[in-house]
Design a protein around this motif. Structure first.
Motif, PDB file in Angstrom:
ATOM      1  N   VAL A  21     -21.232 -16.653 -18.027  1.00  0.00           N
ATOM      2  CA  VAL A  21     -21.903 -17.161 -16.831  1.00  0.00           C
ATOM      3  C   VAL A  21     -20.962 -16.917 -15.660  1.00  0.00           C
ATOM      4  O   VAL A  21     -19.782 -17.245 -15.726  1.00  0.00           O
ATOM      5  CB  VAL A  21     -22.202 -18.668 -16.953  1.00  0.00           C
ATOM      6  CG1 VAL A  21     -22.823 -19.198 -15.674  1.00  0.00           C
ATOM      7  CG2 VAL A  21     -23.088 -18.949 -18.143  1.00  0.00           C
ATOM      8  N   THR A  22     -21.490 -16.339 -14.598  1.00  0.00           N
ATOM      9  CA  THR A  22     -20.685 -16.067 -13.416  1.00  0.00           C
ATOM     10  C   THR A  22     -21.188 -16.911 -12.271  1.00  0.00           C
ATOM     11  O   THR A  22     -22.397 -17.076 -12.091  1.00  0.00           O
ATOM     12  CB  THR A  22     -20.783 -14.579 -13.022  1.00  0.00           C
ATOM     13  OG1 THR A  22     -20.377 -13.792 -14.133  1.00  0.00           O
ATOM     14  CG2 THR A  22     -19.921 -14.264 -11.826  1.00  0.00           C
ATOM     15  N   THR A  23     -20.275 -17.447 -11.493  1.00  0.00           N
ATOM     16  CA  THR A  23     -20.648 -18.221 -10.317  1.00  0.00           C
ATOM     17  C   THR A  23     -19.721 -17.854  -9.171  1.00  0.00           C
ATOM     18  O   THR A  23     -18.593 -17.412  -9.395  1.00  0.00           O
ATOM     19  CB  THR A  23     -20.590 -19.742 -10.605  1.00  0.00           C
ATOM     20  OG1 THR A  23     -21.096 -20.440  -9.477  1.00  0.00           O
ATOM     21  CG2 THR A  23     -19.193 -20.209 -10.914  1.00  0.00           C
ATOM     22  N   TYR A  24     -20.192 -18.005  -7.971  1.00  0.00           N
ATOM     23  CA  TYR A  24     -19.397 -17.729  -6.781  1.00  0.00           C
ATOM     24  C   TYR A  24     -19.129 -19.038  -6.070  1.00  0.00           C
ATOM     25  O   TYR A  24     -20.062 -19.790  -5.760  1.00  0.00           O
ATOM     26  CB  TYR A  24     -20.128 -16.745  -5.860  1.00  0.00           C
ATOM     27  CG  TYR A  24     -20.231 -15.377  -6.492  1.00  0.00           C
ATOM     28  CD1 TYR A  24     -19.233 -14.438  -6.314  1.00  0.00           C
ATOM     29  CD2 TYR A  24     -21.308 -15.057  -7.307  1.00  0.00           C
ATOM     30  CE1 TYR A  24     -19.302 -13.197  -6.918  1.00  0.00           C
ATOM     31  CE2 TYR A  24     -21.388 -13.820  -7.917  1.00  0.00           C
ATOM     32  CZ  TYR A  24     -20.388 -12.891  -7.713  1.00  0.00           C
ATOM     33  OH  TYR A  24     -20.458 -11.668  -8.322  1.00  0.00           O
ATOM     34  N   LEU A  25     -17.865 -19.320  -5.845  1.00  0.00           N
ATOM     35  CA  LEU A  25     -17.445 -20.573  -5.229  1.00  0.00           C
ATOM     36  C   LEU A  25     -16.775 -20.297  -3.895  1.00  0.00           C
ATOM     37  O   LEU A  25     -16.140 -19.256  -3.728  1.00  0.00           O
ATOM     38  CB  LEU A  25     -16.444 -21.297  -6.139  1.00  0.00           C
ATOM     39  CG  LEU A  25     -16.910 -21.630  -7.553  1.00  0.00           C
ATOM     40  CD1 LEU A  25     -15.723 -22.119  -8.379  1.00  0.00           C
ATOM     41  CD2 LEU A  25     -18.004 -22.668  -7.514  1.00  0.00           C
ATOM     42  N   PRO A  26     -16.871 -21.250  -2.976  1.00  0.00           N
ATOM     43  CA  PRO A  26     -16.094 -21.107  -1.742  1.00  0.00           C
ATOM     44  C   PRO A  26     -14.603 -21.077  -2.104  1.00  0.00           C
ATOM     45  O   PRO A  26     -14.191 -21.699  -3.096  1.00  0.00           O
ATOM     46  CB  PRO A  26     -16.433 -22.369  -0.947  1.00  0.00           C
ATOM     47  CG  PRO A  26     -17.686 -22.893  -1.548  1.00  0.00           C
ATOM     48  CD  PRO A  26     -17.684 -22.460  -2.984  1.00  0.00           C
ATOM     49  N   GLU A  31      -9.760 -22.897  -5.119  1.00  0.00           N
ATOM     50  CA  GLU A  31      -8.352 -23.310  -5.026  1.00  0.00           C
ATOM     51  C   GLU A  31      -8.149 -24.691  -5.655  1.00  0.00           C
ATOM     52  O   GLU A  31      -7.217 -24.905  -6.418  1.00  0.00           O
ATOM     53  CB  GLU A  31      -7.897 -23.319  -3.576  1.00  0.00           C
ATOM     54  CG  GLU A  31      -6.430 -23.627  -3.411  1.00  0.00           C
ATOM     55  CD  GLU A  31      -5.978 -23.585  -1.954  1.00  0.00           C
ATOM     56  OE1 GLU A  31      -4.860 -24.056  -1.707  1.00  0.00           O
ATOM     57  OE2 GLU A  31      -6.729 -23.107  -1.101  1.00  0.00           O
ATOM     58  N   ARG A  32      -9.043 -25.607  -5.364  1.00  0.00           N
ATOM     59  CA  ARG A  32      -8.938 -26.959  -5.937  1.00  0.00           C
ATOM     60  C   ARG A  32      -9.126 -26.936  -7.450  1.00  0.00           C
ATOM     61  O   ARG A  32      -8.462 -27.660  -8.175  1.00  0.00           O
ATOM     62  CB  ARG A  32      -9.945 -27.896  -5.281  1.00  0.00           C
ATOM     63  CG  ARG A  32      -9.591 -28.138  -3.813  1.00  0.00           C
ATOM     64  CD  ARG A  32     -10.332 -29.266  -3.262  1.00  0.00           C
ATOM     65  NE  ARG A  32     -10.050 -30.444  -4.059  1.00  0.00           N
ATOM     66  CZ  ARG A  32      -9.891 -31.652  -3.568  1.00  0.00           C
ATOM     67  NH1 ARG A  32      -9.938 -31.841  -2.293  1.00  0.00           N
ATOM     68  NH2 ARG A  32      -9.682 -32.669  -4.356  1.00  0.00           N
TER      69      ARG A  32
END
Length: 66
Positions: A21-26, A31-32
């Motif tokens: 599963v791929t997701t794009y995060l800010p 970083e967090r």
């Protein structure tokens, strides 16, 4: 001319029977998440797996359909 049968793609044993599963995060969220990984000693994969389990639990759904 004889054609060769396609070789089976090698799959790491730990990935057999699993789906990616791929997701794009800010960037800030990633970083967090990386900091949390360092603090807990858990890989990003393990943290994401735990969070998926928590989502199913929150919605009172079983992890599997079987």
């Amino acid at each position: 001319m004889k054609r060769k049968a396609p070789k089976e793609k090698y799959v790491q044993p730990s990935r057999v029977g699993r789906k990616a599963v791929t997701t794009y995060l800010p960037p800030e969220t990633f970083e967090r998440l990386s900091i949390l990984s360092e603090l807990t000693g858990l890989s990003l994969e393990k943290l994401m797996s735990k969070s998926v389990k928590m989502i199913f639990k929150y919605h009172r759904l079983p992890r599997t359909l079987r």
